[in-house]
Structures are given as C-alpha cells and as structure tokens.
Design an enzyme around this catalytic site. Structure first.
Site, PDB file in Angstrom:
ATOM      1  N   ALA A  64       0.865  -1.175   0.000  1.00 23.90           N
ATOM      2  CA  ALA A  64       0.000   0.000   0.000  1.00 23.90           C
ATOM      3  C   ALA A  64       0.906   1.231   0.000  1.00 23.90           C
ATOM      4  CB  ALA A  64      -0.888  -0.020   1.230  1.00 23.90           C
ATOM      5  N   GLY A 107       0.682  -4.904   0.886  1.00 23.81           N
ATOM      6  CA  GLY A 107      -0.518  -4.942   0.044  1.00 23.81           C
ATOM      7  C   GLY A 107      -0.266  -5.630  -1.293  1.00 23.81           C
ATOM      8  N   GLU A 110      -0.671  -9.149  -0.629  1.00 20.42           N
ATOM      9  CA  GLU A 110      -2.101  -9.375  -0.369  1.00 20.42           C
ATOM     10  C   GLU A 110      -2.913  -9.350  -1.661  1.00 20.42           C
ATOM     11  OE1 GLU A 110      -1.716  -6.214   2.669  1.00 20.42           O
ATOM     12  OE2 GLU A 110      -2.982  -7.504   3.897  1.00 20.42           O
ATOM     13  N   GLU A 130       4.573  -4.918   7.244  1.00 18.68           N
ATOM     14  CA  GLU A 130       3.864  -3.792   7.874  1.00 18.68           C
ATOM     15  C   GLU A 130       4.311  -3.542   9.308  1.00 18.68           C
ATOM     16  OE1 GLU A 130       2.442  -6.217   6.119  1.00 18.68           O
ATOM     17  OE2 GLU A 130       0.967  -5.403   4.727  1.00 18.68           O
TER      18      GLU A 130
HETATM   19  N1  CO8 Z   1       4.604   3.130  -0.707  1.00 15.57           N
HETATM   20  C1  CO8 Z   1       5.016   4.285  -1.288  1.00 15.57           C
HETATM   21  N2  CO8 Z   1       6.158   4.384  -1.982  1.00 15.57           N
HETATM   22  C2  CO8 Z   1       6.911   3.286  -2.103  1.00 15.57           C
HETATM   23  C3  CO8 Z   1       6.563   2.054  -1.524  1.00 15.57           C
HETATM   24  C4  CO8 Z   1       5.327   2.007  -0.790  1.00 15.57           C
HETATM   25  N3  CO8 Z   1       4.863   0.863  -0.219  1.00 15.57           N
HETATM   26  N4  CO8 Z   1       7.523   1.143  -1.786  1.00 15.57           N
HETATM   27  C5  CO8 Z   1       8.452   1.790  -2.533  1.00 15.57           C
HETATM   28  N5  CO8 Z   1       8.099   3.060  -2.711  1.00 15.57           N
HETATM   29  C6  CO8 Z   1       8.835   4.097  -3.466  1.00 15.57           C
HETATM   30  C7  CO8 Z   1      10.018   4.603  -2.670  1.00 15.57           C
HETATM   31  O1  CO8 Z   1       9.606   5.583  -1.751  1.00 15.57           O
HETATM   32  C8  CO8 Z   1      10.893   5.159  -3.787  1.00 15.57           C
HETATM   33  O2  CO8 Z   1      10.383   6.396  -4.167  1.00 15.57           O
HETATM   34  P1  CO8 Z   1      11.404   7.649  -4.493  1.00 15.57           P
HETATM   35  O3  CO8 Z   1      12.227   7.135  -5.651  1.00 15.57           O
HETATM   36  O4  CO8 Z   1      10.480   8.769  -4.832  1.00 15.57           O
HETATM   37  O5  CO8 Z   1      12.204   7.830  -3.259  1.00 15.57           O
HETATM   38  C9  CO8 Z   1      10.645   4.179  -4.934  1.00 15.57           C
HETATM   39  O6  CO8 Z   1       9.392   3.528  -4.641  1.00 15.57           O
HETATM   40  C10 CO8 Z   1      11.707   3.126  -5.076  1.00 15.57           C
HETATM   41  O7  CO8 Z   1      11.856   2.478  -3.813  1.00 15.57           O
HETATM   42  P2  CO8 Z   1      13.276   2.337  -3.069  1.00 15.57           P
HETATM   43  O8  CO8 Z   1      14.181   3.468  -3.427  1.00 15.57           O
HETATM   44  O9  CO8 Z   1      13.000   2.116  -1.615  1.00 15.57           O
HETATM   45  O10 CO8 Z   1      13.827   0.985  -3.749  1.00 15.57           O
HETATM   46  P3  CO8 Z   1      14.810  -0.086  -3.126  1.00 15.57           P
HETATM   47  O11 CO8 Z   1      15.161  -1.005  -4.249  1.00 15.57           O
HETATM   48  O12 CO8 Z   1      15.907   0.577  -2.362  1.00 15.57           O
HETATM   49  O13 CO8 Z   1      13.912  -0.903  -2.039  1.00 15.57           O
HETATM   50  C11 CO8 Z   1      11.934  -2.030  -1.265  1.00 15.57           C
HETATM   51  C12 CO8 Z   1      12.814  -1.654  -2.474  1.00 15.57           C
HETATM   52  C13 CO8 Z   1      12.685  -2.986  -0.341  1.00 15.57           C
HETATM   53  C14 CO8 Z   1      10.683  -2.725  -1.804  1.00 15.57           C
HETATM   54  C15 CO8 Z   1      11.549  -0.763  -0.468  1.00 15.57           C
HETATM   55  O14 CO8 Z   1      11.037   0.187  -1.395  1.00 15.57           O
HETATM   56  C16 CO8 Z   1      10.526  -0.966   0.607  1.00 15.57           C
HETATM   57  O15 CO8 Z   1      10.844  -1.481   1.663  1.00 15.57           O
HETATM   58  N6  CO8 Z   1       9.255  -0.541   0.352  1.00 15.57           N
HETATM   59  C17 CO8 Z   1       8.194  -0.591   1.316  1.00 15.57           C
HETATM   60  C18 CO8 Z   1       7.687  -1.994   1.508  1.00 15.57           C
HETATM   61  C19 CO8 Z   1       6.598  -1.996   2.551  1.00 15.57           C
HETATM   62  O16 CO8 Z   1       6.797  -1.679   3.709  1.00 15.57           O
HETATM   63  N7  CO8 Z   1       5.376  -2.373   2.152  1.00 15.57           N
HETATM   64  C20 CO8 Z   1       4.251  -2.439   3.030  1.00 15.57           C
HETATM   65  C21 CO8 Z   1       3.461  -1.172   2.925  1.00 15.57           C
HETATM   66  S1  CO8 Z   1       2.118  -1.122   4.091  1.00 15.57           S
HETATM   67  C22 CO8 Z   1       0.914  -2.119   3.409  1.00 15.57           C
HETATM   68  O17 CO8 Z   1       1.066  -2.610   2.323  1.00 15.57           O
HETATM   69  C23 CO8 Z   1      -0.346  -2.410   4.128  1.00 15.57           C
HETATM   70  C24 CO8 Z   1      -0.477  -1.498   5.237  1.00 15.57           C
HETATM   71  C25 CO8 Z   1      -1.663  -1.925   6.072  1.00 15.57           C
HETATM   72  C26 CO8 Z   1      -2.152  -0.733   6.793  1.00 15.57           C
HETATM   73  C27 CO8 Z   1      -3.506  -1.022   7.357  1.00 15.57           C
HETATM   74  C28 CO8 Z   1      -4.323   0.226   7.378  1.00 15.57           C
HETATM   75  C29 CO8 Z   1      -5.808  -0.031   7.466  1.00 15.57           C
END
Ligand code: CO8
Length: 256
Positions: A64, A107, A110, A130
C-alpha cells in the site's frame, strides 16, 4: 497523468499491468479504484475467460502507498473504510492469475493472494513487512496467508517482517509455480488461455467451490461442491465437453 494500469486483450484473456513503476507499483487509492473498476468491467464481459494481473520487472507491488497513508487519522481510516475497495476486487468471479516479478510486499503480497493463484519469477520476493511501519496487514494478509501457508510461517512473516524468496514461497504453497523471470508473463498467459478455453460456468464454479473450502466445514463444502456439480449439467459446456470426449474430438466451448 499516466494511466495507473494498462489493459491489453489477447483472445479471451485480459492482461492488467500495474503502472506506477517509479513507486514500485505502490497501491494508492486511485490505483485500487482503477484496478477494481477494470476487474469488475472485465468480469461482466462474456468475452473474457481469465485475467492476468502483473507489475513490472522490479515489483509486482511494494505494498500500500505509505506516503498516502502516513498522515491519516484513525477517524479518517474508519470513515473511508480504507482498503474496502479491495473486497470488490476479490469478489470478481473471473479466474485471476498473479504474474509476479520482483517485490510482492505488504498490500502487493495481499493483492497476489486475492488472485486465484500466482506464478512467480525466480527472483521474486514476498513479505508482510507492515510491522516495521508500526501497523499490520490491512488487505487480508493475516487471513489469506494463514489459510494458504499455515500459522507458523504466516506468523513468522507477519511478526518479523522478513522476506521470503521464490523457492521458499513455492515450498510453502504461497505460489503455484516458479519459472525464470522472463517466463513469468508468458507462463501466466498460457495458463490463462487454457482456463479461458474451457466452459465459463465450469471455471467460475470450480473457483467458487475451491474458495468455499476456506469458509466451510468439510461436510458443508462437499455438499456445496455437489450442488455446483449438479448445476453444471444445465450448461452447454457439460454437454459439449462430455460429447466431445465420447466422440474423440476436441471440445469447442462457448461462453454460456
Ligand atoms: N509506498 C510508497 N512508496 C513506495 C513504496 C510504498 N509501499 N515502496 C516503494 N516506494 C517508493 C520509494 O519511496 C521510492 O520512491 P522515491 O524514488 O520517490 O524515493 C521508490 O518507490 C523506489 O523504492 P526504493 O528506493 O525504496 O527501492 P529499493 O530497491 O531501495 O527498495 C523495497 C525496495 C525494499 C521494496 C523498499 O522500497 C521498501 O521497503 N518498500 C516498502 C515496503 C513496505 O513496507 N510495504 C508495506 C506497505 S504497508 C501495506 O502494504 C499495508 C499497510 C496496512 C495498513 C492497514 C491500514 C488499514
């Protein structure tokens, strides 16, 4: 603004590609709505027998959209019933295959599990990270993953936030097949063509029966399956499939 998804058709198969590569296909509200509306429209189209959902080489979807969620309050989340759009995606009845390369996290994992099965590349990575963000899965991950791979591994992933590689995901039953990365979409399209070539009621009811296994007791599930089996005897697909077998020819199913 570029479309958040791209749809192409190949015969009776629709391929939906998530198209936010710069954000690793992070699933924001606009993307969820676009994808769900597209899936619902394809679901209503008798010319579509199967759907493949894919991302980019780098990411199926990295979760997400954290930047969209970060400042939200609990009141806003409850009011918007945040993530409920995904229930409509999951409720579409057309068989859906996730074709996964790169990250399927949070997400993204999921969404993959909302599809009926997944075909992954050797370099794919899965996880529910998460907990690292101070939250938990919110699009069904704790429920669907536990049903798919069991409590021990599901707890491991949800509590540690670690990533699982494709070989482990295959062993665990999180994905159905693992193929070389460049074969993921071709393999998923071939499987989708196969599904879309069968009788539409048969594939829809097969899917429904398997999904019921997650909800019902064995006796109820077996009874449910039998009712669906009986119902298929009212379809041209059953007559064509069985007659073609007896006549030793290839069946020609119609979208009935
Ligand atoms: N959301 C927003 N932006 C994202 C996300 C994300 N989930 N994942 C990556 N991005 C963006 C980064 O911010 C980056 O943007 P920018 O270039 O503008 O800085 C771009 O994508 C590239 O990402 P990275 O530079 O981080 O790339 P890497 O190769 O270094 O790393 C990873 C890749 C390991 C995948 C890393 O991006 C990461 O850890 N991402 C987040 C993964 C994560 O935590 N996902 C879970 C999100 S929460 C969710 O899905 C459910 C939440 C439930 C909440 C319940 C509420 C009701």
């Amino acid at each position: 603004m570029a479309d958040l998804i791209q749809i192409t058709h190949e015969g009776r198969v629709a391929l939906i590609r998530l198209n936010r590569p710069q954000a690793l296909n992070a699933l924001n509200t606009a993307l969820a709505e676009e994808l769900t509306a597209a899936a619902e429209a394809l679901d209503a189209d008798k010319g579509v027998g199967a759907i493949v959902v894919t991302g980019s080489d780098r990411a199926f979807a990295a979760g997400a959209d954290i930047s969209e969620m970060a400042e939200k309050t609990a009141e806003e989340m409850v009011e918007a019933d945040f993530f409920s759009t995904w229930d409509r995606f999951a409720a579409t009845r057309t068989p859906k295959i996730a074709a996964v390369n790169g990250y399927a996290l949070g997400g993204g994992c999921e969404l993959m599990m909302m599809c009926d099965f997944a075909i992954a590349g050797e370099g794919a990575k899965f996880g529910q990270p998460e907990v690292k963000l101070g939250v938990i899965a919110g699009m069904g991950g704790t429920q669907r993953m536990t049903r798919l791979i069991g409590r021990a591994l599901s707890m491991d992933l949800h509590l540690t936030g670690r990533m699982m590689d494709a070989a482990e995901a295959l062993r665990a039953g999180l994905v159905a097949r693992v193929v070389p990365d460049d074969q993921v979409v071709p393999e998923a399209m071939a499987a989708a063509r196969q599904i879309a070539g069968y009788s539409r009621p048969a594939t829809r009811l097969a899917r429904e029966a398997v999904m019921r296994a997650e909800e019902l007791s064995l006796a109820e599930g077996v009874a449910w399956e039998r009712r669906l089996f009986h119902r298929l005897f009212g379809t041209s697909g059953q007559r064509e499939g069985m007659n073609a077998f007896l006549e030793k020819r290839k069946p020609e199913f119609h979208a009935d």
